[in-house]
Design an enzyme around this catalytic site. Structure first.
Site, short mmCIF file in Angstrom:
data_model
loop_
_atom_site.label_atom_id
_atom_site.label_comp_id
_atom_site.label_asym_id
_atom_site.label_seq_id
_atom_site.Cartn_x
_atom_site.Cartn_y
_atom_site.Cartn_z
CG HIS A 526 -1.84 1.17 1.28
ND1 HIS A 526 -2.35 1.65 2.46
CD2 HIS A 526 -2.34 1.99 0.31
CE1 HIS A 526 -3.10 2.70 2.23
NE2 HIS A 526 -3.12 2.93 0.93
CG HIS A 531 -0.05 6.31 -0.49
ND1 HIS A 531 -0.81 7.41 -0.18
CD2 HIS A 531 -0.88 5.24 -0.40
CE1 HIS A 531 -2.04 7.04 0.10
NE2 HIS A 531 -2.12 5.72 -0.03
CG HIS A 717 -4.36 3.63 -4.00
ND1 HIS A 717 -5.58 4.24 -3.76
CD2 HIS A 717 -3.65 3.77 -2.85
CE1 HIS A 717 -5.60 4.72 -2.54
NE2 HIS A 717 -4.44 4.45 -1.96
CG ASN A 721 -6.87 2.62 0.33
OD1 ASN A 721 -6.16 2.87 1.31
ND2 ASN A 721 -8.03 3.22 0.15
CB ILE A 872 -8.19 8.19 0.57
CG1 ILE A 872 -8.58 8.20 2.04
CG2 ILE A 872 -8.39 6.81 -0.03
CD1 ILE A 872 -8.58 9.55 2.68
#
Length: 872
Positions: A526, A531, A717, A721, A872
């Protein structure tokens, strides 16, 4: 390309009359007083500025004729004011429309840009300008989507361009200066502390996680810039260094949101309000549960599984007699009082955690071996399992440093459970699979276990069965040899069992494997692999690609909110003593461990087909639609993902081929080459010498690169996520840490396991406070915001470019995603054939639903929908 400006130039050269004409336009913007409730005086002050004729002016720039006395920059029209500012006031409407009238000489041709000067007291968010009837052309659209601060904050004028797309070499000469100057402004000077109105995109190391001035326990190594701790770069803020370590950047107070990111990268106010509301809800849940635990017979612990279920079923009501005045004195409650007006009004019960999907239909199905294995291909972390190609499983750790780390699992231990197959037959037929976290965890295990954590490095072997499901065969738990012993691994192997103490031991072994997988998922699958690795692309794109550039227009939607959520994570989640360190088993070594794993990161292997081939879960097969044959036919993440990947790749190919019809155009594109050079040598500078980077000389390389970026930012993602709360919202299913080693026969802990296995399980996995913190975090991360934009959608969907063919290709992309979603729904409904899509817990695999057909159904904890970006 360039036809409408070129045609207009031809017309204007024959127009000797110099006729002046009024062009009517509409400006759509949001004013700060609508967005920022802390600045209630902004509207009054702006009204005063309007009376003094110091309002907002726009000035059109010709794309046809340049001013030779001014470097051949586009000739400027007369300034025009926004009309009726003081009359057009609302504190509820998010967007406000203003009329504007330009005096424009027809001989100046088509306007290709405009300058805006904001003489107000406060900033505004400029969305669009639409010119209704430009002589010789018709409507012209400007998509701005940017904060405009008061003019005195800027060294150079703010300029916005029409929605025409240009390669650098095709840009009309009168616009070239403005195109180049805009990029210079965005790069900044590389020095000084950046302020909220700065628009600078620049790089820094991860040197802002620790707080060494607070003591050694809060010091953390700098990540990035060294062979020992390589890392992707983050956005620079320019804050001063700490007193005790000049290499560490000082930090803001924990609860501050006043960190720098370029203003256009900040959350929309609606999204920020929802985010804060979710955060406060989680904080209050933790606070109330901790207070309630004081009245429990074993504070800080769950005594039974029913205690865990009570988090969702009764909302953790406060015991009678609790002194609420004392609670209100808590800093968290003060924060709540300040921000409570931001809470959503969606009717959700404030102190009750939503029921995670994994226990909605059946409270105990998560404990089955079938569900344990199924989640490796259809759960929160379906990106690690690989095909086992050698036995026993080997290690890649340096034997000189770590000794013999080869697995101790024997054929005899697993063949009795392999449905008559031998290990050699299963390997030959590609039926053996492994969830292997051994090498990732082992180098840090001695240090990790010196904290309150007590855990293992794990390997889990599985057999692919005839019905497509995976059957666990063995779990190996390994510890490094003790200090003073030769390096190596001390391992125990556990086999499946259903009854008695052996069944309880097996449940603990699965929990230890889940602890490894939970930590790896959060830190690597993740955080690192979506990110962190995407942020350098965001920075480089804004520094080197003009908004006029086709690749900027292609990628920009996939960078939305990424810099802000990453900055927020560095502020409160991945920092020293932050939520991640408090809830995930590597604790203070979490980010350092992710740096070690980044050493093996390979950009080209982030492509889904390359990843599946690398893990051995697919083999090349030209007869298949995607050129691959999955060894686990019922692998929901891979099956759905390949369809999404193919749709993205087709869209990117059609789009790029429109602008780059030869490889020479790729090689001659100065902005594109500067962008790619900066991504490799600066943004991912610790990997700059790797041979696998595409050279960016061909259309194939460009298409491959852009497809990978979009895949990682959107579908990958989403897959890692938004399944967090559905599966890990119930912590016993995916515990994040363990606090005890496996009980040994003959010891009191083993006797306790025999007499009360559930209590021992709960004492072993994540404690109560850590559970509440962890569940609160993943509830926030798993929510889709109300303003989300999903794959196949765009803001200003009809006007983001004026080029017809790319718009048509994008519409085809959207329609294909709707068809893919319908096919996924069909597979999910076929429970008999596709057992891994539903499982014992009866949770369909929806994480790769594009949700383009009805995005409203994806809002909240839906477990479905692919947002465009890491938002997010």
């Amino acid at each position: 390309m360039g036809n409408w400006f070129g045609n207009s130039l031809s017309k204007s050269l024959h127009n000797n009359g110099g006729t002046s004409k009024q062009i009517n336009g509409t400006v759509v913007l949001r004013r700060k007083n609508v967005l920022d409730w802390t600045d209630l005086g902004a509207s009054c002050l702006d009204g005063v500025f309007e009376l003094l004729r110091k309002g907002v002016t726009l000035q059109l720039i010709s794309a046809v004729h340049g001013d030779q006395a001014n470097g051949n920059r586009g000739i400027l029209g007369k300034p025009a004011y926004l009309e009726n500012w003081n009359e057009n006031i609302s504190v509820t409407d998010r967007d406000a429309s203003f009329n504007i009238t330009f005096d424009w000489d027809e001989s100046m041709g088509i306007p290709g840009a405009f300058i805006i000067r904001n003489h107000h007291h406060s900033q505004l968010y400029l969305k669009t300008l639409t010119l209704e009837d430009v002589p010789g052309h018709g409507p012209v659209h400007f998509i701005c989507s940017s904060w405009v601060y008061p003019a005195y904050r800027y060294k150079n004028d703010r300029v916005f361009f029409a929605n025409k797309t240009y390669l650098p070499s095709d840009t009309p000469e009168p616009l070239c200066y403005y195109r180049e100057q805009e990029l210079i402004d965005l790069r900044g000077t590389g020095s000084g502390m950046l302020k909220e109105w700065d628009r600078v995109y620049d790089y820094a190391y991860y040197n802002n996680l620790g707080r060494p001035d607070k003591g050694r326990d809060y010091a953390r190594p700098v990540l990035g810039g060294s062979k020992d701790h390589p890392y992707p770069r983050r956005g620079r803020t320019g804050r001063a260094a700490t007193k005790s370590d000049p290499n560490t950047e000082s930090r803001l107070p924990l609860l501050s949101l006043d960190f720098y990111v370029p203003s256009d990268e900040r959350f929309d106010q609606v999204k920020l309000s929802d985010f804060l509301a979710d955060a406060l809800k989680s904080v209050r849940q933790v606070l109330r549960s901790e207070i309630a635990s004081l009245f429990d017979r074993t504070p800080k612990e769950f005594d039974t599984f029913q205690d865990v279920l009570n988090l969702y079923e009764d909302g953790n009501s406060l015991p009678s007699g609790t002194n609420l005045k004392e609670i209100r004195d808590c800093m968290i409650c003060i924060l709540w009082e300040i921000l409570k007006e931001l809470l959503r009004s969606d009717g959700e019960r404030f102190l009750k955690l939503p029921m995670p999907d994994v226990i909605k239909a059946d409270k105990s199905a998560w404990r089955t071996d079938e569900e344990f294995a199924r989640e490796m291909v259809a759960g929160a972390n379906p990106v690690v399992i690989r095909c086992l190609q050698e036995f026993p499983p080997a290690s890649k750790l340096d034997p000189l440093e770590y000794g013999n780390q080869t697995s101790s699992i024997t054929r005899e231990q697993i063949e009795k459970n392999m449905n008559g197959l031998t290990v050699d037959q299963a390997i030959k037929n590609k039926k053996l699979f492994i969830l292997d976290h051994h090498d990732a965890v082992m180098p840090y295990l001695t240090r990790i276990n010196s904290t309150s954590t007590k855990t293992y490095a794990t390997r889990t072997l599985l057999l692919l069965q005839e019905d497509g499901t995976l059957k666990p065969l063995a779990i190996e738990l390994s510890l490094p040899h003790k200090e003073g012993e030769p390096p190596g691994a001390a391992s125990q192997v556990f086999a499946p069992a259903e009854h008695g103490v052996e069944g309880s031991v097996w449940q603990l072994a699965k929990a230890y494997a889940a602890v490894n997988d939970s930590g790896y998922h959060q830190l690597i699958s993740h955080w690192l692999n979506t990110h962190a690795v995407i942020e350098p692309f965001v920075i480089a794109s804004n520094r080197q690609l003009s908004v006029l550039h086709p690749i900027y227009k292609l990628l920009h939607p996939h960078f939305r909110d990424t810099m802000y959520i990453n900055s927020l994570a560095r502020q409160i989640v991945i920092n020293a003593g932050g939520i991640l360190e408090r809830t995930v088993f590597p604790a203070k070594y979490s980010m350092e461990m992710s740096s070690a794993i980044y050493k093996n990161w390979n950009f080209t292997e982030q492509a889904l087909p390359a990843d599946l081939l690398k893990r051995g879960v697919a083999i090349p097969d030209s007869r298949q639609p995607h050129g691959l044959r999955l060894l686990i036919e019922d692998y929901p993440y891979a099956v759905d993902g390949l369809e999404i990947w193919s749709a993205i790749e087709t869209w990117v190919r059609e789009y790029c081929s429109f602008y780059y019809y030869t490889d020479e155009l790729i090689q001659g594109d100065s902005e594109l080459q500067s962008w790619w050079n900066e991504v490799r040598n600066v943004g991912h500078g610790d990997k700059k010498d790797e041979p696998w980077w595409p050279e960016m000389k061909t259309r194939t390389e460009l298409i491959q690169t852009c497809t990978i970026i979009i895949w990682v930012a959107s579908a990958l993602h989403a897959a890692v996520n938004f399944g967090q709360y559905p599966y890990a919202g119930y912590l016993p299913n995916r515990p994040t840490t363990s606090r005890r080693f496996m009980p040994e026969p003959g010891k009191p802990e083993y006797a306790e396991l025999e007499s009360n296995p559930d209590l021992v399980f709960l004492k072993t996995i994540t404690a109560q406070l850590q559970t509440l913190l962890g569940v609160g975090l993943i509830e926030i991360l798993s929510r889709h915001s109300r303003d989300e934009v999903y794959l196949g959608q765009r803001d200003h969907s009809e006007h983001w470019t004026s080029d017809v063919q790319p718009l048509d290709a994008f519409r085809r992309f959207g329609r294909e995603l709707v068809e893919i979603e319908n096919r996924i729904k069909g597979r999910n409904n076929d429970h008999k054939r596709w057992k891994n899509r539903f499982g014992p817990v009866k949770v369909p695999y929806t994480l790769l639903y594009p949700s383009t057909s009805d995005s409203q159904t994806a809002i909240g904890l839906s477990g479905k929908g692919i947002p465009n970006s890491v938002s997010i």
